[in-house]
Design a protein around this motif. Structure first.
Motif, short mmCIF file in Angstrom:
data_model
loop_
_atom_site.label_atom_id
_atom_site.label_comp_id
_atom_site.label_asym_id
_atom_site.label_seq_id
_atom_site.Cartn_x
_atom_site.Cartn_y
_atom_site.Cartn_z
N ILE A 16 0.85 -1.18 0.00
CA ILE A 16 0.00 0.00 0.00
C ILE A 16 0.88 1.24 0.00
O ILE A 16 1.74 1.40 0.89
N GLU A 18 0.98 5.39 0.18
CA GLU A 18 0.16 6.46 0.74
C GLU A 18 0.80 7.81 0.47
O GLU A 18 2.02 7.95 0.56
N SER A 19 -0.03 8.77 0.13
CA SER A 19 0.48 10.11 -0.09
C SER A 19 1.14 10.63 1.19
O SER A 19 2.24 11.17 1.16
N GLY A 20 0.47 10.43 2.33
CA GLY A 20 1.05 10.76 3.63
C GLY A 20 0.90 12.22 4.00
O GLY A 20 0.79 13.10 3.15
N SER A 25 6.64 14.21 4.67
CA SER A 25 5.97 13.83 3.43
C SER A 25 6.23 14.80 2.27
O SER A 25 6.58 14.37 1.17
N TYR A 36 3.57 9.94 -3.65
CA TYR A 36 3.59 9.02 -2.51
C TYR A 36 4.83 9.23 -1.65
O TYR A 36 5.94 9.42 -2.16
N HIS A 38 4.95 7.22 1.49
CA HIS A 38 4.94 6.16 2.49
C HIS A 38 4.54 4.84 1.84
O HIS A 38 3.68 4.80 0.95
N VAL A 63 -6.81 3.62 8.07
CA VAL A 63 -6.10 4.36 7.02
C VAL A 63 -7.13 5.12 6.18
O VAL A 63 -7.87 4.52 5.40
N THR A 65 -8.09 8.65 3.63
CA THR A 65 -7.53 9.66 2.74
C THR A 65 -8.66 10.55 2.23
O THR A 65 -9.79 10.09 2.06
N LEU A 71 -4.12 6.87 -1.98
CA LEU A 71 -3.77 5.50 -1.61
C LEU A 71 -3.71 4.65 -2.88
O LEU A 71 -4.56 4.80 -3.77
#
Length: 351
Positions: A16, A18-20, A25, A36, A38, A63, A65, A71
Motif C-alpha cells: 500500500i 500512501e500520499s502521507g 511527506s 507518494y 509512504h 487508514v 484519505t 492510496l
C-alpha cells in the motif's frame, strides 16, 4: 468525502502506497517527484509499516484519505504460493519493534540508483517492504536496501489493484479517528525493548526486534531476569485487558447488540469480527506452542512469560467467539454459531 481501504479485497502481501501527511511527506514527494511518501505491507487484517517512531502494525480500517489517489495498492504480477506469501508476511511481522533510521531513509533517493548495500538493520518504510519481498528472492526495487516509495510505485514486478478504495461512512470515519489500542501496545513494547537494547548494547550486541532478544538471551541467560523485569514493568503482558476497555462490544453481548442498528448491521458486524479470528488463533497458538517448547528446552523466564501472554491472547479470542456465537443464536444463524463453537473448542483443546 473520505475514502478507506476495502480490506476484504486485499490479500496478504499487498503493498500500500500512501500520499502521507507527516512532516517529512512534502520533502519526500518533492525529492522523489512522486505523490507518494509512504509504503506499507498488508499482512492480513493488519498493516505493518515503519514510521519515525519505529516499526509497528496498524488496522487497515484506520487508514483514511481525502483524495482517492492518495492510496494505491500494488500486487506482485506473478501469483505468490502460500509458502512464499507466508514468508513475506512473517518477515514483515517480525520486524515489529525495529528502530527507524532517518539517515538511512534520507540516502535512498540517491543510493537507490546504485547497488550499494547497507550494513544497518534499522528500517524505513520502503526498505521494510522491499526487504520482505527479498526473502523470497524477488527484488521489487533496483536496490532493496535503498529505495523510495516511488521506486516501488514504478516497479516492473508489480501491478496496481483497482477498486480497493471505497467512500467511508460516518461510523468508519469515527472508528478510524478514534483512539487506537494498537498504539498503546506498541508504546509498551518499545518501552521494554528500548531498556533491553541499552543493556545489550553494553555487550556490543544490537537488538532490533523481539526475535533478537529471544536469540541473544540464549547466550546471555544471566540477563533473563532483568529483561523480564523490564517486560513486567512496562505492562506489556497486560495489554490484552486494554482491548476490553476500548472495545467492550467485543466481549459483552449487551454492548454488541447496542452497537448494532439492525439485523443486517448485526450480520455485517459479525462477519467483520469473525473473519479476523482464524488467523489470530493460528498465529497465537503457534507462538504459544513455541514459547512452551523453548521454556522446556532453555528454562528462561522470558519464554515462560510469553507462553502466558499467548495463552491470554487465545483466551481473548475465545471470549470474543463466545459473544459472536450468542449473536448468531439471537439472529437464528445456527451455521454461524456452529462455526464459532468449532473455534472455541479448538482453543480449549490446545490450552
Amino acid at each position: 468525502m473520505k475514502y478507506i481501504l476495502d480490506f476484504e479485497k486485499l490479500v496478504p502481501g499487498d503493498i500500500i502506497l500512501e500520499s502521507g501527511n507527516s512532516k517529512f511527506s512534502p520533502v519526500i514527494k518533492t525529492i522523489t517527484d512522486s505523490i507518494y511518501s509512504h509504503a506499507m505491507i498488508y499482512v492480513g487484517h493488519s498493516i505493518i509499516h515503519a514510521l519515525t517512531d519505529g516499526v509497528y502494525s496498524t488496522n487497515p480500517q484506520r487508514v483514511l484519505t481525502d483524495d482517492p489517489k492518495g492510496l494505491k495498492v500494488l500486487r506482485l504480477k506473478s501469483p505468490l504460493t502460500e509458502q512464499a506469501r507466508n514468508t513475506v508476511v512473517n518477515y514483515a511481522r517480525n520486524l515489529s519493534g525495529s528502530i527507524y533510521s532517518v539517515p538511512e531513509a534520507s540516502l535512498s533517493a540517491v543510493l537507490g540508483k546504485t547497488r550499494k548495500s547497507s550494513a544497518s538493520r534499522q528500517q524505513f518504510c520502503s526498505r521494510l517492504v522491499a526487504h520482505s519481498y527479498r526473502q523470497i528472492g524477488v527484488s521489487i526495487a533496483n536496490n532493496p536496501d535503498y529505495c523510495t516509495p516511488e521506486d516501488i510505485n514504478r516497479s516492473a514486478k508489480l501491478n496496481e489493484i483497482t477498486g480497493v478504495l471505497k467512500p467511508a461512512d460516518e461510523q468508519e470515519v469515527a472508528f478510524a479517528e478514534s483512539d487506537n489500542p494498537i498504539r498503546e501496545n506498541q508504546r509498551r513494547m518499545f518501552l521494554w525493548l528500548n531498556q533491553t537494547r541499552e543493556v545489550f548494547a553494553k555487550r556490543k550486541i544490537e537488538i532490533q526486534t523481539e526475535s533478537d532478544v529471544a536469540s541473544f538471551l540464549m547466550k546471555n541467560n544471566d540477563l533473563d531476569g532483568l529483561v523480564c523485569e523490564f517486560i513486567k514493568d512496562s505492562e506489556y503482558l497486560e495489554h490484552y485487558d486494554y482491548d476490553k476497555d476500548v472495545n467492550p462490544h467485543r466481549y459483552e453481548i449487551k454492548a454488541l447488540l447496542e452497537k448494532c442498528s439492525s439485523a443486517e448491521h448485526a450480520l455485517e458486524v459479525f462477519f467483520g469480527e469473525i473473519n479476523k479470528e482464524p488467523s489470530e488463533i493460528a498465529r497465537h497458538s503457534n507462538s504459544y506452542f513455541l514459547s512452551g517448547l523453548n521454556f522446556i528446552h532453555l528454562g528462561l523466564e522470558y519464554h515462560k512469560l510469553h507462553k502466558q501472554l499467548y495463552r491470554n491472547l487465545l483466551l481473548m479470542s475465545h471470549d470474543r467467539l463466545v459473544v459472536l456465537c450468542q449473536l448468531a443464536e439471537i439472529f437464528r444463524q445456527p451455521k454461524l454459531a456452529e462455526y464459532c463453537n468449532y473455534q472455541t473448542n479448538y482453543i480449549q483443546r490446545i490450552i
